[in-house]
Design a protein around this motif. Structure first.
Motif, PDB file in Angstrom:
ATOM      1  N   PHE A   1       0.839  -1.191   0.000  1.00 46.46           N
ATOM      2  CA  PHE A   1       0.000   0.000   0.000  1.00 46.46           C
ATOM      3  C   PHE A   1       0.878   1.246   0.000  1.00 46.46           C
ATOM      4  N   ASP A   2       0.295   2.397  -0.251  1.00 46.74           N
ATOM      5  CA  ASP A   2       1.056   3.651  -0.306  1.00 46.74           C
ATOM      6  C   ASP A   2       1.256   4.200   1.106  1.00 46.74           C
ATOM      7  N   LEU A   3       2.338   3.779   1.737  1.00 47.31           N
ATOM      8  CA  LEU A   3       2.637   4.239   3.094  1.00 47.31           C
ATOM      9  C   LEU A   3       3.286   5.623   3.051  1.00 47.31           C
ATOM     10  N   ALA A   4       4.359   5.761   2.276  1.00 48.83           N
ATOM     11  CA  ALA A   4       5.042   7.047   2.087  1.00 48.83           C
ATOM     12  C   ALA A   4       5.734   6.995   0.730  1.00 48.83           C
ATOM     13  N   PRO A   5       4.984   7.193  -0.343  1.00 49.49           N
ATOM     14  CA  PRO A   5       5.564   7.083  -1.688  1.00 49.49           C
ATOM     15  C   PRO A   5       6.762   8.001  -1.908  1.00 49.49           C
ATOM     16  N   GLN A   6       6.774   9.167  -1.249  1.00 51.75           N
ATOM     17  CA  GLN A   6       7.889  10.097  -1.413  1.00 51.75           C
ATOM     18  C   GLN A   6       9.189   9.527  -0.856  1.00 51.75           C
TER      19      GLN A   6
ATOM     20  N   ASP B   1       9.793   6.164  -1.153  1.00 55.47           N
ATOM     21  CA  ASP B   1       9.882   4.841  -1.779  1.00 55.47           C
ATOM     22  C   ASP B   1       9.282   3.766  -0.879  1.00 55.47           C
ATOM     23  N   TRP B   2       8.323   4.155  -0.049  1.00 49.26           N
ATOM     24  CA  TRP B   2       7.639   3.205   0.821  1.00 49.26           C
ATOM     25  C   TRP B   2       6.266   2.899   0.213  1.00 49.26           C
ATOM     26  N   ALA B   3       6.315   2.253  -0.931  1.00 51.74           N
ATOM     27  CA  ALA B   3       5.106   1.909  -1.672  1.00 51.74           C
ATOM     28  C   ALA B   3       5.511   0.966  -2.806  1.00 51.74           C
ATOM     29  N   THR B   4       4.503   0.344  -3.426  1.00 50.64           N
ATOM     30  CA  THR B   4       4.694  -0.490  -4.609  1.00 50.64           C
ATOM     31  C   THR B   4       3.775   0.062  -5.694  1.00 50.64           C
ATOM     32  N   ARG B   5       4.331   0.372  -6.847  1.00 49.67           N
ATOM     33  CA  ARG B   5       3.563   1.067  -7.889  1.00 49.67           C
ATOM     34  C   ARG B   5       2.263   0.347  -8.244  1.00 49.67           C
ATOM     35  N   ASP B   6       2.338  -0.978  -8.350  1.00 50.80           N
ATOM     36  CA  ASP B   6       1.150  -1.755  -8.687  1.00 50.80           C
ATOM     37  C   ASP B   6       0.721  -2.651  -7.523  1.00 50.80           C
ATOM     38  N   GLY B   7       1.049  -2.220  -6.311  1.00 52.73           N
ATOM     39  CA  GLY B   7       0.682  -3.000  -5.131  1.00 52.73           C
ATOM     40  C   GLY B   7      -0.821  -3.150  -4.972  1.00 52.73           C
ATOM     41  N   ALA B   8      -1.584  -2.137  -5.395  1.00 53.44           N
ATOM     42  CA  ALA B   8      -3.036  -2.205  -5.272  1.00 53.44           C
ATOM     43  C   ALA B   8      -3.609  -3.366  -6.081  1.00 53.44           C
ATOM     44  N   LYS B   9      -2.955  -3.713  -7.191  1.00 51.74           N
ATOM     45  CA  LYS B   9      -3.426  -4.837  -7.994  1.00 51.74           C
ATOM     46  C   LYS B   9      -3.247  -6.156  -7.242  1.00 51.74           C
ATOM     47  N   ALA B  10      -2.141  -6.282  -6.505  1.00 50.16           N
ATOM     48  CA  ALA B  10      -1.927  -7.486  -5.701  1.00 50.16           C
ATOM     49  C   ALA B  10      -2.935  -7.558  -4.565  1.00 50.16           C
ATOM     50  N   VAL B  11      -3.176  -6.433  -3.902  1.00 44.63           N
ATOM     51  CA  VAL B  11      -4.154  -6.401  -2.804  1.00 44.63           C
ATOM     52  C   VAL B  11      -5.539  -6.771  -3.323  1.00 44.63           C
ATOM     53  N   GLU B  12      -5.872  -6.305  -4.523  1.00 42.73           N
ATOM     54  CA  GLU B  12      -7.172  -6.635  -5.111  1.00 42.73           C
ATOM     55  C   GLU B  12      -7.311  -8.146  -5.318  1.00 42.73           C
ATOM     56  N   LEU B  13      -6.235  -8.804  -5.726  1.00 49.52           N
ATOM     57  CA  LEU B  13      -6.271 -10.258  -5.904  1.00 49.52           C
ATOM     58  C   LEU B  13      -6.415 -10.981  -4.566  1.00 49.52           C
ATOM     59  N   LEU B  14      -5.871 -10.388  -3.504  1.00 52.84           N
ATOM     60  CA  LEU B  14      -5.921 -11.005  -2.182  1.00 52.84           C
ATOM     61  C   LEU B  14      -7.249 -10.756  -1.468  1.00 52.84           C
TER      62      LEU B  14
ATOM     63  N   GLY C   1       6.799   9.731   6.908  1.00 50.76           N
ATOM     64  CA  GLY C   1       6.460  11.117   6.641  1.00 50.76           C
ATOM     65  C   GLY C   1       6.721  12.089   7.773  1.00 50.76           C
ATOM     66  N   SER C   2       7.435  11.662   8.820  1.00 51.32           N
ATOM     67  CA  SER C   2       7.631  12.516   9.996  1.00 51.32           C
ATOM     68  C   SER C   2       8.812  13.472   9.854  1.00 51.32           C
ATOM     69  N   ALA C   3       9.579  13.343   8.795  1.00 56.08           N
ATOM     70  CA  ALA C   3      10.760  14.179   8.582  1.00 56.08           C
ATOM     71  C   ALA C   3      10.906  14.435   7.082  1.00 56.08           C
ATOM     72  N   PRO C   4      11.653  15.471   6.713  1.00 55.35           N
ATOM     73  CA  PRO C   4      11.836  15.745   5.275  1.00 55.35           C
ATOM     74  C   PRO C   4      12.502  14.590   4.527  1.00 55.35           C
ATOM     75  N   LYS C   5      13.411  13.897   5.204  1.00 59.07           N
ATOM     76  CA  LYS C   5      14.113  12.783   4.590  1.00 59.07           C
ATOM     77  C   LYS C   5      14.060  11.573   5.515  1.00 59.07           C
ATOM     78  N   ARG C   6      14.238  10.374   4.938  1.00 59.57           N
ATOM     79  CA  ARG C   6      14.217   9.161   5.754  1.00 59.57           C
ATOM     80  C   ARG C   6      15.618   8.871   6.303  1.00 59.57           C
ATOM     81  N   THR C   7      16.168   9.844   6.999  1.00 55.97           N
ATOM     82  CA  THR C   7      17.507   9.721   7.571  1.00 55.97           C
ATOM     83  C   THR C   7      17.489   8.735   8.732  1.00 55.97           C
ATOM     84  N   PRO C   8      18.422   7.772   8.767  1.00 56.51           N
ATOM     85  CA  PRO C   8      18.459   6.806   9.870  1.00 56.51           C
ATOM     86  C   PRO C   8      18.537   7.500  11.227  1.00 56.51           C
TER      87      PRO C   8
END
Length: 296
Positions: A193-198, A200-213, A253-260
């Motif tokens: 699912f689209d957790l934080a696409p900005q 890269d925490w998402a799958t472009r066609d993940g919704a299609k897999a979820v629909e099958l499930l 999404g809690s910070a501008p970047k996903r810095t460790p």
């Protein structure tokens, strides 16, 4: 582990004996049939073998510590699954294979020998999973264990962060062989699912897999990638992210970047860990227990 030991004690008191987690759905004994199919597995994720430097001053020690922690469990799991980013990315194909070989040597010390691997983008996105397949086999597959069906989806070998039409067709075909009431566990690296696409925490066609499930009544998704525990619901389907074994990342999404997140010398290994997942025949939901790399 107390609940697992309690079930073993029940079998002993009932005069049944034998292993708690042995298969036996067709047993004549109602007590044995009720308890034998129960089992648990361990999920580890994002080991990033080959990573060096801040924020983990023990980058080469965390994986061995996790192996030791799993080996010390009172009850050993039926199997172990690594949900991606086994190694840290490198542009050098020879170094990539060297890291995979070293990772494989480390996990060979696990007591449990039934281990399932899947790639993360650090393992597979630069060569479409070629090196990963040399060391660990297929990047997507299905297996069954004691009445539960498991499906591994590869959403990292395609550098566009997609599953792809060919694999989606494979998934559709595999699901067509299952009953909609079957217990189904799905492993991915990225969230479906689209957790934080900005980030890269998402799958472009993940919704299609979820629909099958979606037609399946008892589906649970486990993934990695985001280096923290996180829980999300897509309708009736729960998605659970695992902690990393190298460094934690900030909340989505809690910070501008996903810095460790910085290493805390006063609380070393904070935010790092693994989980065990217990499947009980009498319960549709899975019981999840988060475990630290090192006990406090």
């Amino acid at each position: 582990m107390q609940q697992k030991l309690a079930r073993r004690e029940f079998l002993k008191l009932a005069g049944i004996g034998g292993a708690v987690f042995a298969s036996g759905l067709g047993s004549a004994s109602s007590a044995l049939a009720a308890y034998q199919p129960d089992f648990y597995f361990v999920q580890l994720s994002d080991t990033h073998w080959g990573f060096e430097g801040a924020p983990n001053p023990d980058a080469r020690g965390t994986l061995p510590k996790a192996v030791a922690a799993v080996n010390s469990l009172a009850e050993q799991p039926d199997f172990i699954v690594f949900t991606g980013d086994l190694t840290h990315t490198t542009d050098d194909p020879a170094e990539r294979r060297k890291r995979m070989q070293e990772f494989r040597e480390q996990v060979s010390l696990l007591k449990v020998k039934q281990i399932y691997f899947m790639p993360g983008e650090h393992d597979a996105s630069l060569d479409n999973g070629a090196a990963f397949q040399e060391f660990f086999g297929k990047t997507h597959y299905r297996f069954a264990h004691k009445g539960v069906n498991f499906i591994v989806i590869d959403n990292v070998s395609d550098p566009t962060a997609s599953i792809g039409e060919a694999q989606l067709q494979w998934l559709k075909d595999e699901l067509a062989m299952l009953d909609k009431k079957d217990k189904l566990v799905v492993f991915t690296h990225r969230p479906l699912f689209d957790l934080a696409p900005q980030w890269d925490w998402a799958t472009r066609d993940g919704a299609k897999a979820v629909e099958l499930l979606m037609p399946f009544q008892n589906v649970t998704v486990f993934y990695g990638h985001i280096h923290q525990e996180h829980h999300h619901m897509t309708a009736h389907i729960p998605h659970h992210a695992a902690k990393s074994l190298i460094f934690p990342l900030p909340a989505p999404g809690s910070a501008p970047k996903r810095t460790p997140l910085a290493w805390d010398p006063g609380h070393p290994y904070q935010g790092l860990g693994f989980r065990d997942v217990e499947a009980e025949a009498s319960k549709p939901a899975l019981q999840i227990t988060e475990l630290p790399v090192l006990k406090a």
